[in-house]
Design a protein around this motif. Sequence first.
Motif, PDB file in Angstrom:
ATOM      1  N   SER A 234      33.844 -73.598 -78.502  1.00  0.00           N
ATOM      2  CA  SER A 234      32.951 -72.685 -79.677  1.00  0.00           C
ATOM      3  C   SER A 234      31.829 -71.956 -77.809  1.00  0.00           C
ATOM      4  O   SER A 234      31.571 -72.433 -77.190  1.00  0.00           O
ATOM      5  N   ILE A 235      31.780 -70.736 -78.492  1.00  0.00           N
ATOM      6  CA  ILE A 235      30.853 -69.429 -78.014  1.00  0.00           C
ATOM      7  C   ILE A 235      29.979 -68.906 -78.299  1.00  0.00           C
ATOM      8  O   ILE A 235      31.234 -68.419 -78.988  1.00  0.00           O
ATOM      9  N   ALA A 236      28.902 -68.884 -78.519  1.00  0.00           N
ATOM     10  CA  ALA A 236      27.935 -68.052 -79.654  1.00  0.00           C
ATOM     11  C   ALA A 236      26.441 -67.050 -77.926  1.00  0.00           C
ATOM     12  O   ALA A 236      26.521 -67.721 -77.736  1.00  0.00           O
ATOM     13  N   ILE A 237      27.054 -65.616 -78.737  1.00  0.00           N
ATOM     14  CA  ILE A 237      26.307 -64.586 -78.703  1.00  0.00           C
ATOM     15  C   ILE A 237      25.106 -64.190 -79.031  1.00  0.00           C
ATOM     16  O   ILE A 237      25.417 -63.333 -80.017  1.00  0.00           O
ATOM     17  N   HIS A 238      23.810 -63.872 -77.912  1.00  0.00           N
ATOM     18  CA  HIS A 238      22.832 -62.545 -78.357  1.00  0.00           C
ATOM     19  C   HIS A 238      22.318 -61.719 -78.013  1.00  0.00           C
ATOM     20  O   HIS A 238      21.897 -62.139 -76.792  1.00  0.00           O
TER      21      HIS A 238
ATOM     22  N   LYS B 288      18.405 -58.950 -72.919  1.00  0.00           N
ATOM     23  CA  LYS B 288      19.550 -59.980 -72.151  1.00  0.00           C
ATOM     24  C   LYS B 288      20.566 -60.986 -73.347  1.00  0.00           C
ATOM     25  O   LYS B 288      19.981 -60.455 -74.615  1.00  0.00           O
ATOM     26  N   SER B 289      21.923 -60.928 -72.847  1.00  0.00           N
ATOM     27  CA  SER B 289      22.706 -61.253 -73.545  1.00  0.00           C
ATOM     28  C   SER B 289      22.214 -62.716 -73.195  1.00  0.00           C
ATOM     29  O   SER B 289      22.782 -63.477 -72.428  1.00  0.00           O
ATOM     30  N   LEU B 290      22.273 -63.691 -74.423  1.00  0.00           N
ATOM     31  CA  LEU B 290      21.858 -65.651 -74.723  1.00  0.00           C
ATOM     32  C   LEU B 290      23.236 -66.121 -74.970  1.00  0.00           C
ATOM     33  O   LEU B 290      23.613 -65.345 -75.733  1.00  0.00           O
ATOM     34  N   MET B 291      23.385 -66.507 -73.649  1.00  0.00           N
ATOM     35  CA  MET B 291      24.539 -67.268 -74.323  1.00  0.00           C
ATOM     36  C   MET B 291      24.601 -69.064 -75.021  1.00  0.00           C
ATOM     37  O   MET B 291      24.149 -69.592 -73.609  1.00  0.00           O
ATOM     38  N   ALA B 292      25.710 -69.107 -75.551  1.00  0.00           N
ATOM     39  CA  ALA B 292      25.606 -71.066 -75.531  1.00  0.00           C
ATOM     40  C   ALA B 292      26.750 -71.810 -76.143  1.00  0.00           C
ATOM     41  O   ALA B 292      27.950 -70.996 -76.703  1.00  0.00           O
ATOM     42  N   ILE B 293      27.671 -72.453 -75.330  1.00  0.00           N
ATOM     43  CA  ILE B 293      28.596 -73.002 -74.735  1.00  0.00           C
ATOM     44  C   ILE B 293      28.348 -74.184 -75.057  1.00  0.00           C
ATOM     45  O   ILE B 293      27.611 -75.016 -75.137  1.00  0.00           O
ATOM     46  N   GLY B 294      29.424 -75.279 -76.107  1.00  0.00           N
ATOM     47  CA  GLY B 294      29.795 -76.249 -76.924  1.00  0.00           C
ATOM     48  C   GLY B 294      31.373 -76.346 -76.757  1.00  0.00           C
ATOM     49  O   GLY B 294      31.763 -75.810 -76.633  1.00  0.00           O
ATOM     50  N   GLY B 295      31.458 -77.575 -76.896  1.00  0.00           N
ATOM     51  CA  GLY B 295      32.868 -78.270 -76.690  1.00  0.00           C
ATOM     52  C   GLY B 295      32.636 -79.375 -76.681  1.00  0.00           C
ATOM     53  O   GLY B 295      31.946 -80.430 -77.726  1.00  0.00           O
TER      54      GLY B 295
END
Length: 353
Positions: free
Chosen positions: A316-320, A325-332
């Motif tokens: 999963s990747i979520a971007i806001h 600025k682009s805030l990105m969360a990376i999970g797995g």
Amino acid sequence: MVNLNDSGDLANKSVTRSEAIKQYYATILCQTFSHDGKYLIASLKSGKLALFGISRIFDSHENQPCSDKSIYQPSISIQAHKDAIYGLTGNKSLILTGGKGEIKCWKWSDLVNQNTIESQWSITLAHGDSILRPEINSLVLCGNDETDELLLAGCGNNKIYGYDLESNQPRLTLDGHTDYINCLAYSKQSNILFSGSEDGSVCLWDLRIGKTVNTIEPYKHNELNRPFGKWIGSIALDNSSEWMVCGGGPHLSSWHLRSLSRGVVFESSSCDVTSQVALIHNDYVVSGGSSSQVSTWSLNGKIFSEIPCEPFHVYSIAIHEKDQKSLMAIGGSSYKINICTNFKYNDFHLEVF
């Protein structure tokens, strides 16, 4: 009798074992930011939802380096489903989760304020021809710019179900794939739904008539073939819905939707990486999958960055967008979620427990 060295070795082994247990049980399958970007919610393979106060972390970082480890942990964690949560989506007020044969609706405000841990409503899918209820692998909301009216669920029984968001009653069933549906994407401009499946196809559905209007089969192109499957695991649309990217068993590739012609093939430093999740954000394509890195490309296929991350498999990747600025969360496959404020490196990580 245990000497000090033995005691230290035992402690190290205990820590290693604890880390291994966390790694095994805390796979993060989906993520989404709240509309204002203040919160991130993650769904786990264990059936839990974990809510993080992102704005609180950034406020702390601006003042001074933070030594309080608790701010990187969930402000609330609940057992939302008995089994894994495969689908997750949301809007300004609601969060929708999908597990094995069950969809639940939650309020952002309830979770943020910890008013209740009860869902607003739930939908149970019928068994159909199988003795097991289908996995709900992907959820998307459809509607106009003001209101989401329809919830669509892509399922493990090869079907897509549509529910009225206000009444949570069934509205349509889309039947056309011959294998598991892994991913969905929706175009507001054309009212077209895109679905990717294990059967190797991306179907384009006109929701006004409930039928497919086109089908794209990337695996039939030699330059997209991989020796280990034709499945589609990721789909993303650009803001104009002029372009789509998709990947999985075939290489990640772009497609021009008016002509249905293939654009470019996106290649990383590791040719064996398969795409489990993909996004188009501004002028970049972002994707992660079967490696411990997230890759970003320009739309013409030129590699921009390869970001090392904690999960050895990214789901999963979520971007806001936050303060331009682009805030990105990376999970797995990890109990850690990497947070990046650009597309080049990690700023810090969250921990689901």
